[in-house]
Design a protein around this motif. Sequence first.
Motif, PDB file in Angstrom:
ATOM      1  N   ARG A  17       6.576   5.513   1.357  1.00  0.00           N
ATOM      2  CA  ARG A  17       5.270   6.794   0.344  1.00  0.00           C
ATOM      3  C   ARG A  17       4.870   4.668  -0.349  1.00  0.00           C
ATOM      4  N   HIS A  18       3.065   5.036  -0.490  1.00  0.00           N
ATOM      5  CA  HIS A  18       2.678   4.423  -1.377  1.00  0.00           C
ATOM      6  C   HIS A  18       2.430   5.162  -3.173  1.00  0.00           C
ATOM      7  N   PRO A  19       2.868   5.022  -4.053  1.00  0.00           N
ATOM      8  CA  PRO A  19       2.404   6.055  -4.931  1.00  0.00           C
ATOM      9  C   PRO A  19       1.391   5.634  -5.963  1.00  0.00           C
ATOM     10  N   LEU A  20       0.208   4.942  -5.239  1.00  0.00           N
ATOM     11  CA  LEU A  20      -0.485   3.473  -5.991  1.00  0.00           C
ATOM     12  C   LEU A  20      -1.888   3.995  -5.174  1.00  0.00           C
ATOM     13  N   GLY A  21      -1.527   3.953  -3.856  1.00  0.00           N
ATOM     14  CA  GLY A  21      -3.086   4.054  -3.617  1.00  0.00           C
ATOM     15  C   GLY A  21      -2.993   4.085  -1.232  1.00  0.00           C
ATOM     16  N   SER A  22      -4.006   4.899  -1.322  1.00  0.00           N
ATOM     17  CA  SER A  22      -4.390   4.088  -0.185  1.00  0.00           C
ATOM     18  C   SER A  22      -3.790   3.480   1.525  1.00  0.00           C
ATOM     19  N   GLN A  23      -3.555   3.652   2.114  1.00  0.00           N
ATOM     20  CA  GLN A  23      -3.197   3.144   3.357  1.00  0.00           C
ATOM     21  C   GLN A  23      -3.877   3.074   5.009  1.00  0.00           C
ATOM     22  N   ALA A  24      -4.954   2.058   5.679  1.00  0.00           N
ATOM     23  CA  ALA A  24      -5.781   3.002   6.361  1.00  0.00           C
ATOM     24  C   ALA A  24      -4.777   1.897   8.002  1.00  0.00           C
ATOM     25  N   PHE A  25      -4.482   2.434   9.169  1.00  0.00           N
ATOM     26  CA  PHE A  25      -4.394   1.737   9.963  1.00  0.00           C
ATOM     27  C   PHE A  25      -5.637   1.718  11.249  1.00  0.00           C
ATOM     28  N   LEU A  26      -5.919   1.028  11.563  1.00  0.00           N
ATOM     29  CA  LEU A  26      -7.177   0.431  13.093  1.00  0.00           C
ATOM     30  C   LEU A  26      -6.628  -0.003  13.526  1.00  0.00           C
ATOM     31  N   VAL A  42       3.814  -4.631  22.247  1.00  0.00           N
ATOM     32  CA  VAL A  42       3.534  -5.532  20.511  1.00  0.00           C
ATOM     33  C   VAL A  42       2.557  -5.514  20.314  1.00  0.00           C
ATOM     34  N   SER A  43       1.805  -4.246  19.222  1.00  0.00           N
ATOM     35  CA  SER A  43       0.808  -3.604  18.823  1.00  0.00           C
ATOM     36  C   SER A  43       0.117  -4.068  17.247  1.00  0.00           C
ATOM     37  N   ASP A  44      -1.452  -4.205  17.833  1.00  0.00           N
ATOM     38  CA  ASP A  44      -1.315  -4.391  16.080  1.00  0.00           C
ATOM     39  C   ASP A  44      -2.823  -3.720  15.842  1.00  0.00           C
ATOM     40  N   PHE A  45      -3.026  -3.923  14.823  1.00  0.00           N
ATOM     41  CA  PHE A  45      -3.445  -2.566  12.903  1.00  0.00           C
ATOM     42  C   PHE A  45      -4.314  -3.884  12.485  1.00  0.00           C
ATOM     43  N   ILE A  46      -5.868  -3.555  12.202  1.00  0.00           N
ATOM     44  CA  ILE A  46      -6.054  -3.999  11.062  1.00  0.00           C
ATOM     45  C   ILE A  46      -5.673  -2.647   9.689  1.00  0.00           C
ATOM     46  N   VAL A  47      -5.128  -3.210   8.482  1.00  0.00           N
ATOM     47  CA  VAL A  47      -4.027  -2.060   7.720  1.00  0.00           C
ATOM     48  C   VAL A  47      -5.145  -2.522   6.790  1.00  0.00           C
ATOM     49  N   VAL A  48      -5.607  -1.794   5.844  1.00  0.00           N
ATOM     50  CA  VAL A  48      -6.813  -1.730   4.343  1.00  0.00           C
ATOM     51  C   VAL A  48      -6.013  -0.539   3.161  1.00  0.00           C
ATOM     52  N   ASP A  49      -5.120  -1.350   2.946  1.00  0.00           N
ATOM     53  CA  ASP A  49      -4.490  -0.759   1.622  1.00  0.00           C
ATOM     54  C   ASP A  49      -4.535  -1.679  -0.028  1.00  0.00           C
ATOM     55  N   ARG A  50      -3.694  -1.629  -0.740  1.00  0.00           N
ATOM     56  CA  ARG A  50      -3.962  -1.918  -2.125  1.00  0.00           C
ATOM     57  C   ARG A  50      -3.455  -3.124  -2.579  1.00  0.00           C
ATOM     58  N   GLY A  51      -3.490  -3.692  -3.079  1.00  0.00           N
ATOM     59  CA  GLY A  51      -2.617  -5.092  -3.758  1.00  0.00           C
ATOM     60  C   GLY A  51      -3.331  -5.024  -5.491  1.00  0.00           C
TER      61      GLY A  51
END
Lengths: 166, 166
Positions: free
Chosen positions: B75-84, B134-143
């Motif tokens: 889990r990522h306790p500090l932020g969301s994580q999107a997979f597209l 092999v599959s590619d995803f755009i991921v929007v998460d937290r830095g």
Amino acid sequence: MKKLAIEPLTRAAFEPFGDVIELDGAKQIPINLGTTIRFHDLAHIDVEEQNGRPLVNLFRGQPRVLPFEVKMMERHPLGSQAFLPLNDKPYLLVVAPVGDLDESAIRAFVTRGWQGVNYAKGVWHHPLIALDEVSDFIVVDRGGDGLNLNEQDLRESLWLTEDAMR
Amino acid sequence: MKKLAIEPLTRAAFEPFGDVIELDGAKQIPINLGTTIRFHDLAHIDVEEQNGRPLVNLFRGQPRVLPFEVKMMERHPLGSQAFLPLNDKPYLLVVAPVGDLDESAIRAFVTRGWQGVNYAKGVWHHPLIALDEVSDFIVVDRGGDGLNLNEQDLRESLWLTEDAMR
């Protein structure tokens, strides 16, 4: 008919306008016990002004045909806007630097392979110019209060033509 | 061998875990003089905690084979994580609610067509489970600063099998 030269999209050439989003040269981090590569932090998302927040959207663009008349430009004064294509088809970009629109500084680019772009805040650009087929892009931009769109007509149209791609 | 039921991914079923990112039911805004449709604001990006910022990445996942053993969650306790996803291939998701990991509450989903997900902050999930290729995803998460990854082994493995997809 005033033609724009259409340059290949490279990080170096696009640097005044924002980020080229591509895998070549990206930081790679193996994760998930090596089963996944993370191509890390591909664009400078800049959406915080005036309490902005990041939006994730999908843009579905109709293909445009060449010769194409560039009659106007737009900019988002409050935030960046990233386009990440869902396919590898070429598309066209028309940009001009931040500040008052300088029509003599307008440049055009064509993508090759999987390339996205992130327009820096305030960079003038033409709306999406997909080619050949209906094209989908993930778009990461700014939501929130404030006027985040300016449009400006050009004094003189510029043309994108097949023969101007080099 | 304890099998997980694999449910079709729908907004309703996934609601406790975050957003399903899909075009059906999305808000559509015609833009660019009608040449583009904006499918608007598809995920709740939640990355501001502890001065976090949004990252745009690309994940390239090796395909996994069934039967697949689910041995751990993260889990990522500090932020969301999107997979597209960059394609329409099915992939698998394994999730559990926010809070202490409740192994009895673990659920599995399979995507259909172009579907992404956005794990809400703190939602337990298994790392990427691409199938077939092999599959590619755009991921929007937290830095940003702070520890944003917890991993936990399961007391008892759970299995994803072909016959459990319904």
